[in-house]
Write a protein that holds these residues in place. Structure first.
Motif, mmCIF file in Angstrom:
data_model
loop_
_atom_site.group_PDB
_atom_site.id
_atom_site.type_symbol
_atom_site.label_atom_id
_atom_site.label_comp_id
_atom_site.label_asym_id
_atom_site.label_seq_id
_atom_site.Cartn_x
_atom_site.Cartn_y
_atom_site.Cartn_z
ATOM 1 N N ALA A 1 0.463 67.796 89.347
ATOM 2 C CA ALA A 1 -1.289 68.183 88.989
ATOM 3 C C ALA A 1 -2.285 68.131 88.840
ATOM 4 O O ALA A 1 -3.869 68.014 89.394
ATOM 5 C CB ALA A 1 -1.084 69.846 88.913
ATOM 6 N N LEU A 2 -2.544 66.657 88.158
ATOM 7 C CA LEU A 2 -3.012 65.972 87.518
ATOM 8 C C LEU A 2 -3.061 64.325 86.895
ATOM 9 O O LEU A 2 -2.262 64.320 86.333
ATOM 10 C CB LEU A 2 -3.179 66.777 86.303
ATOM 11 N N PRO A 3 -4.222 63.744 87.782
ATOM 12 C CA PRO A 3 -3.906 62.438 87.203
ATOM 13 C C PRO A 3 -4.301 61.777 86.057
ATOM 14 O O PRO A 3 -4.018 61.007 85.400
ATOM 15 C CB PRO A 3 -5.244 61.840 88.430
ATOM 16 N N ALA A 4 -5.189 62.566 85.418
ATOM 17 C CA ALA A 4 -5.482 62.601 84.324
ATOM 18 C C ALA A 4 -4.288 62.569 82.866
ATOM 19 O O ALA A 4 -5.568 63.585 82.087
ATOM 20 C CB ALA A 4 -7.425 63.446 83.339
ATOM 21 N N HIS A 5 -3.577 62.305 82.803
ATOM 22 C CA HIS A 5 -1.864 62.979 82.465
ATOM 23 C C HIS A 5 -1.711 60.786 81.380
ATOM 24 O O HIS A 5 -1.984 59.788 81.826
ATOM 25 C CB HIS A 5 -1.122 63.014 82.669
ATOM 26 N N VAL A 6 -1.532 61.121 79.874
ATOM 27 C CA VAL A 6 -1.008 60.668 79.210
ATOM 28 C C VAL A 6 0.276 61.596 79.050
ATOM 29 O O VAL A 6 0.594 62.387 78.620
ATOM 30 C CB VAL A 6 -1.614 60.161 78.588
ATOM 31 N N ALA B 1 7.576 62.492 62.917
ATOM 32 C CA ALA B 1 7.055 63.156 63.922
ATOM 33 C C ALA B 1 5.239 62.737 63.839
ATOM 34 O O ALA B 1 4.436 62.865 64.118
ATOM 35 C CB ALA B 1 6.975 64.641 63.294
ATOM 36 N N ALA B 2 5.251 62.338 62.230
ATOM 37 C CA ALA B 2 3.856 61.675 61.254
ATOM 38 C C ALA B 2 3.370 60.734 62.553
ATOM 39 O O ALA B 2 1.834 60.602 62.783
ATOM 40 C CB ALA B 2 4.053 60.826 60.728
ATOM 41 N N ASP B 3 4.722 59.613 62.988
ATOM 42 C CA ASP B 3 4.098 58.395 63.956
ATOM 43 C C ASP B 3 3.827 58.943 64.831
ATOM 44 O O ASP B 3 2.521 58.482 65.874
ATOM 45 C CB ASP B 3 5.059 57.419 63.492
ATOM 46 N N ILE B 4 4.390 59.612 65.717
ATOM 47 C CA ILE B 4 3.904 60.641 67.147
ATOM 48 C C ILE B 4 2.208 60.915 67.421
ATOM 49 O O ILE B 4 1.638 61.015 67.752
ATOM 50 C CB ILE B 4 5.138 61.908 67.555
ATOM 51 N N ALA B 5 2.035 61.335 65.580
ATOM 52 C CA ALA B 5 0.847 61.972 65.777
ATOM 53 C C ALA B 5 -0.006 61.013 65.900
ATOM 54 O O ALA B 5 -1.100 61.630 66.141
ATOM 55 C CB ALA B 5 0.464 63.283 64.593
ATOM 56 N N ASP B 6 0.167 59.989 65.119
ATOM 57 C CA ASP B 6 -1.298 59.447 64.441
ATOM 58 C C ASP B 6 -0.837 58.265 66.184
ATOM 59 O O ASP B 6 -2.543 58.187 66.776
ATOM 60 C CB ASP B 6 -0.738 57.918 63.793
ATOM 61 N N ALA B 7 -0.037 58.524 66.986
ATOM 62 C CA ALA B 7 -0.682 57.765 68.208
ATOM 63 C C ALA B 7 -0.455 59.152 68.955
ATOM 64 O O ALA B 7 -1.812 58.550 70.029
ATOM 65 C CB ALA B 7 1.277 57.371 69.254
ATOM 66 N N LEU B 8 -0.606 59.727 69.444
ATOM 67 C CA LEU B 8 -1.360 61.268 70.051
ATOM 68 C C LEU B 8 -2.956 60.947 69.982
ATOM 69 O O LEU B 8 -4.054 60.378 70.621
ATOM 70 C CB LEU B 8 -1.533 62.288 69.925
ATOM 71 N N VAL B 9 -3.423 60.799 68.395
ATOM 72 C CA VAL B 9 -4.750 60.771 68.300
ATOM 73 C C VAL B 9 -5.371 59.575 68.602
ATOM 74 O O VAL B 9 -6.355 58.906 68.934
ATOM 75 C CB VAL B 9 -4.708 60.557 66.032
ATOM 76 N N ALA B 10 -5.041 58.399 68.632
ATOM 77 C CA ALA B 10 -4.760 56.980 68.911
ATOM 78 C C ALA B 10 -5.481 56.723 70.651
ATOM 79 O O ALA B 10 -6.481 56.574 70.767
ATOM 80 C CB ALA B 10 -4.386 55.194 68.565
ATOM 81 N N VAL B 11 -3.897 57.411 70.957
ATOM 82 C CA VAL B 11 -4.241 57.819 72.971
ATOM 83 C C VAL B 11 -5.871 58.037 72.909
ATOM 84 O O VAL B 11 -6.436 58.438 73.841
ATOM 85 C CB VAL B 11 -2.570 57.888 73.285
ATOM 86 N N GLY B 12 -5.474 59.712 72.221
ATOM 87 C CA GLY B 12 -6.574 60.428 72.510
ATOM 88 C C GLY B 12 -8.646 60.391 72.380
ATOM 89 O O GLY B 12 -8.982 60.322 73.375
ATOM 90 N N ALA B 13 -8.349 59.924 71.193
ATOM 91 C CA ALA B 13 -9.965 58.949 71.419
ATOM 92 C C ALA B 13 -10.013 57.858 72.686
ATOM 93 O O ALA B 13 -11.158 57.661 72.510
ATOM 94 C CB ALA B 13 -9.744 58.505 69.893
ATOM 95 N N GLN B 14 -9.181 56.904 72.650
ATOM 96 C CA GLN B 14 -9.634 55.733 73.519
ATOM 97 C C GLN B 14 -9.914 56.837 74.807
ATOM 98 O O GLN B 14 -10.664 56.870 75.623
ATOM 99 C CB GLN B 14 -8.108 55.218 73.873
ATOM 100 N N ARG C 1 -10.280 55.792 81.447
ATOM 101 C CA ARG C 1 -9.541 56.513 82.258
ATOM 102 C C ARG C 1 -9.231 55.222 83.056
ATOM 103 O O ARG C 1 -8.540 55.582 83.652
ATOM 104 C CB ARG C 1 -10.805 56.589 83.541
ATOM 105 N N ASP C 2 -8.460 54.144 83.170
ATOM 106 C CA ASP C 2 -7.885 53.096 83.120
ATOM 107 C C ASP C 2 -6.262 53.238 83.476
ATOM 108 O O ASP C 2 -6.074 52.366 83.998
ATOM 109 C CB ASP C 2 -8.745 51.643 83.537
ATOM 110 N N SER C 3 -6.141 53.781 82.245
ATOM 111 C CA SER C 3 -4.367 53.875 81.052
ATOM 112 C C SER C 3 -3.810 54.839 81.867
ATOM 113 O O SER C 3 -2.804 55.570 80.581
ATOM 114 C CB SER C 3 -5.055 53.176 79.725
ATOM 115 N N PHE C 4 -3.773 55.953 82.303
ATOM 116 C CA PHE C 4 -2.951 57.213 82.277
ATOM 117 C C PHE C 4 -1.968 56.920 83.012
ATOM 118 O O PHE C 4 -1.309 56.267 84.275
ATOM 119 C CB PHE C 4 -4.169 58.814 83.316
ATOM 120 N N GLY C 5 -0.605 57.573 82.942
ATOM 121 C CA GLY C 5 0.388 57.274 82.921
ATOM 122 C C GLY C 5 1.445 57.367 82.281
ATOM 123 O O GLY C 5 0.717 58.369 81.505
ATOM 124 N N THR C 6 2.675 57.116 82.232
ATOM 125 C CA THR C 6 4.035 57.328 81.317
ATOM 126 C C THR C 6 4.485 56.189 80.696
ATOM 127 O O THR C 6 3.824 55.388 80.948
ATOM 128 C CB THR C 6 5.070 57.454 82.171
#
Ligand SMILES: NC(=O)c1ccc[n+]([C@@H]2O[C@H](COP(=O)([O-])OP(=O)(O)OC[C@H]3O[C@@H](n4cnc5c(N)ncnc54)[C@H](OP(=O)(O)O)[C@@H]3O)[C@@H](O)[C@H]2O)c1
Length: 296
Positions: free
Chosen positions: A143-148, A190-203, A209-214
């Motif tokens: 449904a959504l190309p813009a996903h991580v 869980a704290a490390d996942i949260a940290d990664a979500l912030v890092a990825v979200g900020a980028q 927009r070139d790094s969407f995916g799994t």
């Protein structure tokens, strides 16, 4: 695009869960995080999801049905939260071009690989939970190309029920604990996942927009449940806690309703290469988690 006064409007689903709570602790001050509880917003409710997503610049989905054994009998509930929920979120995000960060699991794999799993390895879940999460991944991609999509594993921390808290509780009560020593994986704070979500979200919000995916996102290093327990008790003992005798057992000696992969070690190097984010060694993150639970 951002909301009023330069703030970023973040819609967080699953904000009362382990990772959701950790995320709210580390989200930058200029991220206005809205975290409706399950009572206020069921992620499988298309209409409600559409309305909530329309007011967001970024959606972070930490909501899921995570009771791995109960999922074997509560199949509809597992699929509602783990497939239909992400599908609804992805459709809503596609309407306004809103990026979605979505969490998935090591249990999409069957565990038969020798060595660490990479993102392109074939999935073959062996449990209802794993299959429902895999269906959620597919729904997001469709449904959504813009996903991580970030697959994580063996999540623990100060909140909710998890292996670390169970070990500390049982360790204080019992003389001996028997823990499975033939399942291999990567303990992840869980704290490390949260940290990664912030890092990825900020980028992503910064225009990337070139790094969407799994991607795979776990604590660095691998062990078994028995090895994880042994490290928990070694660190707990150093902090003055009473610890039990630990006995290594096989999966066959500890039957559970849901099958678990024998090997769910994830190779997380792609996340490091693309988003420049790497988790600390799992033993170090464990020590940080214990700081809150068993102050030294
Ligand atoms: N826990 C692990 O070991 C592990 C391993 C690999 C991957 N993951 C993945 O990591 C992510 C976060 O896991 P977690 O451990 O933080 O989970 P968690 O602590 O179980 O929290 C899940 C959250 O989702 C909410 N939720 C469940 N169904 C919902 C629905 N239909 N609508 C809205 N909210 C709903 C729950 O609401 P309530 O507060 O009402 O219960 C809870 O707040 C999930 O995607 C999970 O699959 C977890």
């Amino acid at each position: 695009m951002t909301g009023t006064e330069g703030n970023v409007r973040v819609l967080l689903l699953g904000g009362a869960g382990q990772v959701g709570l950790a995320f709210q602790r580390v989200a930058p001050a200029d991220w206005l995080v809205t975290a409706p509880g399950r009572d206020a917003l069921d992620i499988a409710d298309d209409g409600a999801v559409q309305a909530a997503v329309s007011a967001a610049d970024l959606v972070v989905n930490c909501a899921a049905y995570t009771a791995v054994d109960k999922a074997e009998t509560e199949v509809d509930a597992a699929y509602a939260a783990n497939r239909d929920g992400p599908a609804a979120l992805a459709r809503a995000c596609a309407t306004g071009g809103t990026p979605l960060l979505h969490l998935s699991t090591d249990y999409v794999f069957d565990g038969s690989k020798i060595g660490a799993y990479v993102e392109t390895d074939p999935v073959a879940p062996v449990s209802v939970y794993g299959a429902s999460k895999e269906a959620g991944e597919q729904a997001v991609r469709a449904a959504l190309p813009a996903h991580v999509i970030l697959r994580t594993a063996w999540v623990y921390g100060p909140d909710r029920a998890n292996f670390l808290k169970t070990m500390l509780r049982l360790g204080a009560e019992r003389e001996e604990l028997r823990v499975v020593a033939d399942q291999h994986g990567c303990p992840t704070a869980a704290a490390d996942i949260a940290d990664a979500l912030v890092a990825v979200g900020a980028q992503v919000l910064g225009g990337r927009r070139d790094s969407f995916g799994t991607y795979h996102l776990c604590g660095t290093g691998a062990t078994t449940w028995h090895g994880f327990a042994a490290e928990i008790f070694a660190q707990a003992q150093a902090r003055g806690a009473r610890v039990p005798r630990l006995v290594a057992i096989d999966t066959a000696d500890y039957p559970t309703p849901a099958r678990r992969p024998a090997n769910s070690v994830l190779d997380c190097s792609l996340l490091e290469r693309v988003f420049d984010w790497r988790a600390p060694a799992w033993q170090d993150s464990l020590a940080r988690s214990l700081d809150g639970l068993l102050p030294a």
